[in-house]
Design a protein around this motif. Structure first.
Motif, mmCIF file in Angstrom:
data_model
loop_
_atom_site.group_PDB
_atom_site.id
_atom_site.type_symbol
_atom_site.label_atom_id
_atom_site.label_comp_id
_atom_site.label_asym_id
_atom_site.label_seq_id
_atom_site.Cartn_x
_atom_site.Cartn_y
_atom_site.Cartn_z
ATOM 1 N N THR A 15 0.831 -1.210 0.000
ATOM 2 C CA THR A 15 0.000 0.000 0.000
ATOM 3 C C THR A 15 0.864 1.258 0.000
ATOM 4 O O THR A 15 0.666 2.174 -0.809
ATOM 5 N N GLN A 19 1.487 4.113 -2.941
ATOM 6 C CA GLN A 19 1.291 5.546 -2.704
ATOM 7 C C GLN A 19 2.533 6.332 -3.091
ATOM 8 O O GLN A 19 2.433 7.427 -3.649
ATOM 9 N N ALA A 24 -1.859 2.551 -8.727
ATOM 10 C CA ALA A 24 -2.857 1.765 -8.006
ATOM 11 C C ALA A 24 -2.213 0.541 -7.357
ATOM 12 O O ALA A 24 -1.318 -0.088 -7.932
ATOM 13 N N GLN A 25 -2.682 0.223 -6.150
ATOM 14 C CA GLN A 25 -2.106 -0.896 -5.415
ATOM 15 C C GLN A 25 -2.211 -2.201 -6.200
ATOM 16 O O GLN A 25 -1.278 -3.013 -6.206
ATOM 17 N N SER A 26 -3.327 -2.391 -6.877
ATOM 18 C CA SER A 26 -3.505 -3.614 -7.656
ATOM 19 C C SER A 26 -2.478 -3.714 -8.776
ATOM 20 O O SER A 26 -1.974 -4.806 -9.083
#
Length: 315
Positions: A15, A19, A24-26
């Motif tokens: 995460t 950031q 995007a985390q995915s």
């Protein structure tokens, strides 16, 4: 792909890594999974608190960092051909380097002002500023590892792979409550403080290393039940009688505390800019370093070198 891997490795979290790279985390997770399939080995172990590098991930990390450094150097080369300084400079900052030109004993360096002027002259250069929970020790490790381009540090030692560009030094003094038994003393010695309860910075901070070394040299084991990451918090604890501290005189003046010189210890903390020795800085980083040294009244360094003179007090 190395960018996402390095970000997750350094942040210890998918995460936080996402950031940091603003992806995007995915997408970050998918990139890392693809890299793991290509290499045929897991790079991270997934844990409740985040992720940790496996042996394969640990081995890959310096190579990934080297790839990112090479990519940045390539961009710098192209940018110089295109004209003007460009790129991003990663800067490690201290919690309190004040701009106090009228004060004696404090380092005169206003990083915000320097960056502001630099931005006007070089608007295509951007900055990433980072603090460190490990203090100067964390910044020095990051510079050596290639995670920072330069860092302001307060340190008595530095690891291999780091060059120190001295800016000056800050004198630390003994600070106690006005109700303290030593409040009226003209000077104190370390042995006078042997039984005191101390408030100090966490381990890894330059001033903590300096004071620990001073007391160890005098054969004194201190009691340090309170740790504070900033001068104001330390001062508040001192004012309320919870302990004593070693702090800079400037910023510690208050009617409820006494500030006393320590006569038998070297408590001048060197302040410097740390840069790596094993890779050439970008043109933008070199220009910013020269601006910082000029503001502190220091001579910009030669293009290459592995060391610097001992830190001196600013004039």
């Amino acid at each position: 792909m190395p960018t996402n891997f390095v970000a997750v490795a350094e942040e210890g979290s998918v995460t936080k890594g996402a950031q940091r790279v603003r992806v995007a985390q995915s997408a970050v997770s998918a990139t890392i999974q693809k890299l793991e399939r290509e290499l045929g080995a897991p790079l991270f172990s997934r844990e409740a608190a985040g992720v940790a590098l496996t042996d394969a991930g640990t081995a890959l990390l310096p190579e990934a960092r080297a790839l990112l450094s090479a990519e940045r150097r390539a961009r710098d080369t192209v940018d110089q051909v295109r004209g003007g300084l460009r790129g991003t400079i990663r800067i490690g900052t201290l919690h309190s380097i004040g701009a106090r030109p009228a004060s004696r004993g404090m380092l005169v360096i206003d990083l915000a002002e320097i960056l502001g002027r630099f931005h006007v002259t070089h608007p295509l250069v951007s900055f990433q500023m980072r603090s460190s929970a490990q203090g100067s020790a964390g910044h020095l490790a990051a510079v050596a590892a290639g995670d920072l381009d330069l860092a302001l540090v307060a340190a008595v030692d530095h690891p291999p792979g780091v060059r120190m560009h001295p800016l000056g030094a800050v004198r630390w003094s003994f600070v106690c409550s006005r109700r303290h038994r030593l409040a009226d003393a003209s000077t104190v010695r370390l042995e006078d403080l042997a039984d005191e309860t101390f408030i100090d910075s966490p381990p890894g901070w330059g001033n903590r290393a300096m004071t620990d070394r001073a007391f160890a040299g005098a054969g004194i084991v201190r009691s340090v039940p309170f740790e504070a990451a900033d001068q104001d918090t330390s001062l508040g604890l001192v004012r309320n009688g919870l302990g004593v501290a070693l702090l800079p005189r400037v910023g510690s003046e208050h009617e409820d505390v006494a500030i006393i010189d320590v006569e038998d210890a070297d408590l001048d903390l060197p302040i410097a800019v740390a840069t790596p020795t094993d890779r050439q800085p970008s043109a933008a980083t070199s220009a910013l370093l020269a601006s910082i040294l000029k503001a502190a009244g220091r001579r910009p360094p030669a293009r290459r070198g592995n060391g610097g003179p001992a830190a001196a007090r600013p004039s």
